[in-house]
Scaffold this active site. Structure first.
Site, PDB file in Angstrom:
ATOM      1  CG  HIS A 100       9.703   4.664 -25.938  1.00 46.61           C
ATOM      2  ND1 HIS A 100       9.918   5.770 -26.496  1.00 46.61           N
ATOM      3  CD2 HIS A 100       8.674   4.089 -26.090  1.00 46.61           C
ATOM      4  CE1 HIS A 100       8.693   6.216 -27.100  1.00 46.61           C
ATOM      5  NE2 HIS A 100       7.841   5.088 -26.807  1.00 46.61           N
TER       6      HIS A 100
ATOM      7  CE  LYS B 159      16.681 -28.474 -10.658  1.00 47.04           C
ATOM      8  NZ  LYS B 159      15.836 -29.486 -11.420  1.00 47.04           N
TER       9      LYS B 159
ATOM     10  CD  GLU C 249      13.102 -26.120 -18.659  1.00 49.64           C
ATOM     11  OE1 GLU C 249      11.878 -26.339 -18.762  1.00 49.64           O
ATOM     12  OE2 GLU C 249      13.632 -26.309 -17.475  1.00 49.64           O
TER      13      GLU C 249
HETATM   14  O1  PA5 Z   1       9.252 -28.084 -18.089  1.00 49.52           O
HETATM   15  C1  PA5 Z   1       9.837 -28.848 -17.184  1.00 49.52           C
HETATM   16  O2  PA5 Z   1       9.761 -30.128 -17.099  1.00 49.52           O
HETATM   17  C2  PA5 Z   1      10.615 -27.753 -15.882  1.00 49.52           C
HETATM   18  O3  PA5 Z   1      10.701 -26.612 -16.451  1.00 49.52           O
HETATM   19  C3  PA5 Z   1       9.757 -27.950 -14.676  1.00 49.52           C
HETATM   20  O4  PA5 Z   1       8.465 -27.599 -15.083  1.00 49.52           O
HETATM   21  C4  PA5 Z   1      10.059 -27.421 -13.626  1.00 49.52           C
HETATM   22  O5  PA5 Z   1      11.444 -27.436 -13.531  1.00 49.52           O
HETATM   23  C5  PA5 Z   1       9.541 -27.505 -12.259  1.00 49.52           C
HETATM   24  O6  PA5 Z   1       9.601 -28.831 -12.200  1.00 49.52           O
HETATM   25  P1  PA5 Z   1       8.580 -29.799 -11.021  1.00 49.52           P
HETATM   26  O7  PA5 Z   1       7.137 -29.478 -11.359  1.00 49.52           O
HETATM   27  O8  PA5 Z   1       9.030 -31.113 -11.148  1.00 49.52           O
HETATM   28  O9  PA5 Z   1       8.970 -28.848  -9.805  1.00 49.52           O
END
Ligand code: PA5
Length: 419
Positions: free
Chosen positions: A298, A410, A277
């Site tokens: 394996h 989304k 990310e």
């Molecule tokens: O690192 C990040 O910002 C994202 O992966 C969020 O942690 C994830 O999308 C969850 O977001 P939220 O806490 O707003 O539900």
């Protein structure tokens, strides 16, 4: 302290080249050490004390000890950065003395949801809904289901007393807490989800599970000190960030994180999220993958040794002999007598050394020596990889703190659901 060594039989990156690249990376290190104005809303994790100072730790321990006294189960509702760090440590280290930790808010599968609810049958439980942006579908939908479950079992007051929300100040989640009498703890506005291990987000569920969060925070703080001081050429995060970028430039598009300790299983998930990310953007970035050895020798072991040269490998090698189990003879002719008297610790180490020797004929291998698998060292690992990811992202020329790419699906999903 962590140590890093390189095993690459073809010497893909020479010592002089690495030294020069480290020198070129010093400005990125210095920016990370100072923190950058442009990332001010994402750098609350840089100083561990900001969100894991004494007052916060004491509050977490107070809340956690009440839950441990009153609950058989504790549901962590959260997805991605809101669950991965806690789960990594709990699944590796929890001794089962506290409530059973149940995970929700990370799936939309009816089957998985029903299995999760089944685990709560006949148990007293509390929930922690962790969401920075309380619009995320998975935690929002799970929270609703679990609130109804609590309401069906307890009086309104008791149900409310069993709900904690970890949300940002001023959010609709905080509003809900005020209206309904739920406990509210802050999700740092200046820390992105995947960097929140050392905040209420990661630490509260860990404390409920009986993890020594003070040792964890100490590990992170010591790593912070190590990475913010000393000569740049000795800076482990800079060295790692530089190496992974050099390999990336050489055409290795994947980094495979592997270990011979299954306790790292959920840590892998945290690590994959952190790097995927943070770095996978603008058409760039190493694709992070993981393997649990020896089991996956394996399976993907074949590809690593003999398939397309896509990846370099990063090993987490635990030094401490924490467990022992000796293979004893039983007088049967199974042809495994060469193991007689040998400890699984040593057998595992032999498999590790052999694997590194074999794989390094084909691809570069980086080895992190992790002194022990305990809370202190998990704290070190969290801080180390977060800081290295920051530097590595800077070297790659991307913003390591945003995640614009997760918005595309989304839009379509919310459209389909009529939001
Ligand atoms: O690192 C990040 O910002 C994202 O992966 C969020 O942690 C994830 O999308 C969850 O977001 P939220 O806490 O707003 O539900």
């Amino acid at each position: 302290m962590l140590k890093l060594s390189i095993r690459d039989q073809r010497a893909l990156v020479g010592e002089a080249e690495l030294t020069a690249a480290i020198r070129d990376g010093v400005p990125a290190l210095q920016l990370a050490q100072a923190g950058e104005e442009r990332y001010a809303d994402s750098q609350g994790w840089l100083n561990v004390d900001e969100w894991a100072g004494e007052e916060i730790l004491a509050n977490i321990e107070r809340i956690a000890s009440h839950i441990r006294e009153t609950c058989d189960a504790f549901v962590l509702i959260g997805v991605g950065g809101s669950n991965n760090a806690a789960r990594a440590v709990i699944e590796a280290l929890a001794d089962g003395s506290g409530p059973e930790i149940v995970y929700a808010g990370n799936t939309l599968s009816a089957n998985a949801m029903n299995r999760m609810l089944k685990k709560l049958e006949g148990k007293h439980f509390a929930i922690d809904c962790i969401a920075k942006n309380f619009e995320t579908l998975e935690p929002g939908a799970s929270f609703r289901v679990l609130r109804r479950e609590l309401a069906a079992r307890y009086s309104p007051e008791e149900a409310a007393s069993r709900i904690i929300c970890t949300g940002t100040y001023g959010s609709s989640l905080e509003e809900l807490c005020k209206t309904e009498g739920y406990t509210f703890v802050p999700f740092p506005t200046n820390v992105g989800g995947r960097y929140t291990a050392m905040t209420y987000v990661g630490l509260l569920p860990m404390a409920v599970a009986g993890i020594d969060i003070r040792a964890l925070v100490r590990g992170a703080s010591d790593m912070e000190t190590a990475l913010h001081t000393g000569a740049p050429e000795d800076n482990l995060a800079l060295r790692y960030a530089v190496l992974r970028n050099l390999y990336y430039q050489r055409g290795y598009k994947l980094e495979l994180l592997a270990s011979f300790e299954p306790q790292f299983r959920w840590f892998y998930k945290w690590w994959v999220q952190l790097f995927a990310e943070s770095e996978g953007k603008d058409g760039k970035g190493l694709f992070p993958v993981t393997a649990e050895f020896s089991e996956e020798l394996h399976a993907v072991g074949q590809y690593i040794q003999d398939g397309a040269p896509l990846m370099f490998e990063t090993f987490l090698d635990v030094e401490a002999r924490q467990d022992s189990l000796v293979v004893m003879p039983d007088g049967k002719a199974d042809y495994f007598d060469y193991l007689n008297g040998k400890d699984f610790y040593d057998i595992n180490k032999a498999a590790f050394s052999a694997t590194v020797t074999a794989h390094s004929e084909k691809l570069p291998c980086l080895i992190f020596d992790v002194p022990a698998l305990d809370a202190y060292n998990f704290g070190q690992l969290f801080y180390f990889f977060q800081f290295a990811c920051y530097i590595s992202g800077s070297l790659l020329g991307i913003d390591p703190f945003n995640q614009p790419g997760v918005e595309a699906y989304k839009g379509w999903m919310f459209k389909a659901l009529g939001k």
